[in-house]
Design an enzyme around this catalytic site. Structure first.
Site, PDB file in Angstrom:
ATOM      1  N   HIS A  56       0.846  -1.205   0.000  1.00  0.00           N
ATOM      2  CA  HIS A  56       0.000   0.000   0.000  1.00  0.00           C
ATOM      3  C   HIS A  56       0.878   1.251   0.000  1.00  0.00           C
ATOM      4  O   HIS A  56       2.091   1.201   0.266  1.00  0.00           O
ATOM      5  CB  HIS A  56      -0.943   0.015   1.208  1.00  0.00           C
ATOM      6  CG  HIS A  56      -0.256   0.090   2.530  1.00  0.00           C
ATOM      7  ND1 HIS A  56       0.237   1.282   3.068  1.00  0.00           N
ATOM      8  CD2 HIS A  56       0.010  -0.862   3.461  1.00  0.00           C
ATOM      9  CE1 HIS A  56       0.777   1.047   4.238  1.00  0.00           C
ATOM     10  NE2 HIS A  56       0.648  -0.268   4.513  1.00  0.00           N
ATOM     11  N   CYS A  68       3.328  -4.347   6.893  1.00  0.00           N
ATOM     12  CA  CYS A  68       3.024  -4.151   5.474  1.00  0.00           C
ATOM     13  C   CYS A  68       4.240  -3.636   4.706  1.00  0.00           C
ATOM     14  O   CYS A  68       5.251  -3.221   5.291  1.00  0.00           O
ATOM     15  CB  CYS A  68       1.885  -3.147   5.330  1.00  0.00           C
ATOM     16  SG  CYS A  68       0.290  -3.805   5.871  1.00  0.00           S
TER      17      CYS A  68
END
Length: 563
Positions: A514, A538
């Site tokens: 992301h 992430c």
């Protein structure tokens, strides 16, 4: 004088005319009508008396008669005065005498022959290679014993030759016993019948041998000989990869010798003291199954029906298929076996083993993968949830049906989970995203290995629960925008919340790629920045790079995270 002689006769003996008047009358008639005397009469010195023997029904009678007026002087031609053959008047028979002499000679010869053949053999008598004709029994024993000492068997034929002495063969001969057995078949009383025939007493020539020593000696020699010879081969059913079918391989007629057959012939020859043994082709090892065998012909036809199947197993992808492997005669022939009568059978166990090996290669979820990245780096990684999961039992059933029905074309591999392709050994994917935690850099390659996208990253903080997990995962979804939240606290609020524009999760819905607009731009070019600016796990991207990959990567594409 004649009257006086007659008078004296009358005084000494009555004239037979007085005693037998009927005979006188008959004799007078006979003399008058017959010019010669019967040969059974003898004339006396006076020439006038006769002594015929007559049978009148009452017995023989002798009588005298006057000289016959028909023969002057009383002499009968052929007669000799005073001669006699036998006392009773019978004449000697020369034929009978000759026969008696002949029989006597025969008897003498017969007895002499019987005596001779009580101590020696008949003419034309052989004992193996020995000529015993007319030889005394004791001489035959001596010659046999002498032959044993110098005996040797010469073996030759089919390219092989060898000499074996009696000592090497362990030959022992009881000459007395052999000769006794040979003469036991003779009957001296019938020598005059048997001596003209040929007599073979070889069956009595039986020596004893050390068969173990002889077998070892010959076997060693024959094995050495066979090493340089051509071995015979039976005709067989073989699979020809060039034609993708079964064919009959012709038999091979070799030149190797059957050691046991040679041994048996040698033992037989030596036991009968033969000097030579000529080996014929019956000692050559011959193929037992010929190409004309009907079992081979029928078996070949049946086997070719089993390998008629030609299908391609394919992996079903999103918009296409990927060839996995081909099942044709080359593969199926590995599953076909033949029984003792060359009838082919489909070995399901072997086929299942093959299918299991295929499944093992296709079942890649969580497996260790080693591959070469597009830039040349060698990568090895384990774990993750990306890969293929094949339904083994369904695959076996599918293959069996295809072979039985000689199917053609494509068959999809039954899977409970699929990947996005197979591109190279160890790479069960097509396009993929490579996340290198060591370099803090991400790349996206298409199925052909072309680099389509790349960017610096910031991964999770190392050494704890925020560390980015390694393994091969697949992209679960695309979401824009998305609110990312941390664990929920007791008061119902989240520990942290971050809104992103491009959410691309690959570990469940917890870890993904992301954009991270809150990160300083400098961190995306610093490989050590994750140690200070690391995420909750992430893979942080610059917003522009996140937007690019968001439009390139597809759901299901592998995301490979590694050091």
């Amino acid at each position: 004088m004649e009257g006086k002689h007659a008078s004296q006769n009358k005084q000494q003996k009555p004239h037979r005319s007085e005693a037998f008047p009927q005979l006188d009358k008959a004799e007078t008639v006979a003399h008058a009508t017959k010019p010669s005397m019967p040969s059974d009469f003898d004339l006396g010195s006076t020439g006038g008396s006769v002594n015929p023997v007559q049978m009148n029904g009452r017995g023989p009678h002798r009588f005298s008669a006057a000289p016959n007026a028909a023969y002057p002087g009383g002499k009968v031609p052929g007669g000799t005065a005073g001669s006699r053959k036998f006392a009773d008047g019978r004449r000697r028979n020369p034929v009978a005498i000759a026969a008696l002499v002949f029989v006597t000679l025969l008897l003498v010869v017969y007895v002499a022959g019987a005596v001779i053949f009580m101590g020696r053999f008949y003419p034309n008598t052989t004992l193996g290679n020995f000529d015993l004709s007319m030889k005394p029994f004791d001489q035959a024993v001596d010659e046999l014993e002498s032959a044993e000492k110098s005996y040797a068997l010469s073996i030759s034929g089919e390219g092989f030759s060898m000499n074996i002495t009696a000592k090497e063969g362990g030959i022992q001969l009881d000459s007395d016993k052999v000769i006794a057995a040979a003469k036991g078949g003779m009957n001296p009383a019938l020598w005059f019948v048997n001596m003209w025939d040929a007599h073979d007493a070889t069956e009595n020539l039986t020596a004893s041998a050390d068969s173990t020593a002889l077998r070892n000696l010959l076997t060693e020699e024959i094995e050495e000989f066979n090493a340089g010879q051509t071995a015979s081969e039976d005709a067989a059913i073989v699979y020809d990869a060039e034609s993708h079918s079964y064919k009959i391989k012709p038999e091979v007629n070799g030149t190797q010798l059957d050691a046991e057959e040679v041994v048996q012939q040698a033992i037989t020859a030596m036991l009968s003291m033969q000097d030579t043994l000529k080996l014929d082709d019956d000692v050559v090892i011959e193929p037992q199954v010929l190409s004309t065998d009907s079992r081979l012909i029928q078996g070949t036809e049946a086997a070719n029906k089993l390998v008629a199947c030609d299908v391609t197993l394919v992996a079903q992808l999103a918009n296409t298929t990927e060839d996995i492997t081909q099942i044709n005669g080359d593969v199926i022939s590995q599953w076909v076996t033949f029984d003792e009568n060359y009838a082919p059978t489909f070995n399901e166990a072997v086929m299942s083993e093959w299918a299991s090996a295929l499944v093992a290669s296709l079942n890649t979820v969580g497996s260790t993968r080693t591959y070469t990245r597009g830039d040349g780096k060698q990568v090895s990684v384990s774990g993750g949830d990306y890969g293929w999961a094949v339904d083994t039992s369904s695959l076996v059933s599918t293959i069996e049906d295809a072979v039985t029905n000689a199917s053609q074309g494509e068959i999809s591999v039954p899977c409970s989970q699929t990947g996005n392709g197979f591109t190279a050994p160890g790479m069960d994917w097509g396009a993929y995203c490579d996340v290198d935690l060591t370099e803090q850099y991400a790349r996206y390659y298409d199925a052909k290995g072309n680099l389509l996208w790349e960017s610096g990253i910031v991964s999770g903080k190392p050494g704890g629960e925020d560390a980015t997990p390694t393994g091969t995962y697949y992209l679960k979804t695309h979401q824009s925008p998305s609110m990312l939240r941390g664990p929920k606290k007791e008061d119902g609020k989240y520990e942290w919340e971050s809104e992103v524009q491009y959410w691309m999760p690959f570990v469940g819905n917890l870890v993904g790629l992301h954009d991270a607009s809150w990160q300083p731009s400098s961190v995306f070019s610093n490989p050590d920045a994750y140690k200070t600016y690391g995420s909750h796990g992430c893979v942080n991207l610059p917003t522009d790079k996140a937007a690019e990959i968001y439009g390139i990567i597809q759901n299901g594409d592998p995301v490979i995270v590694h050091w």
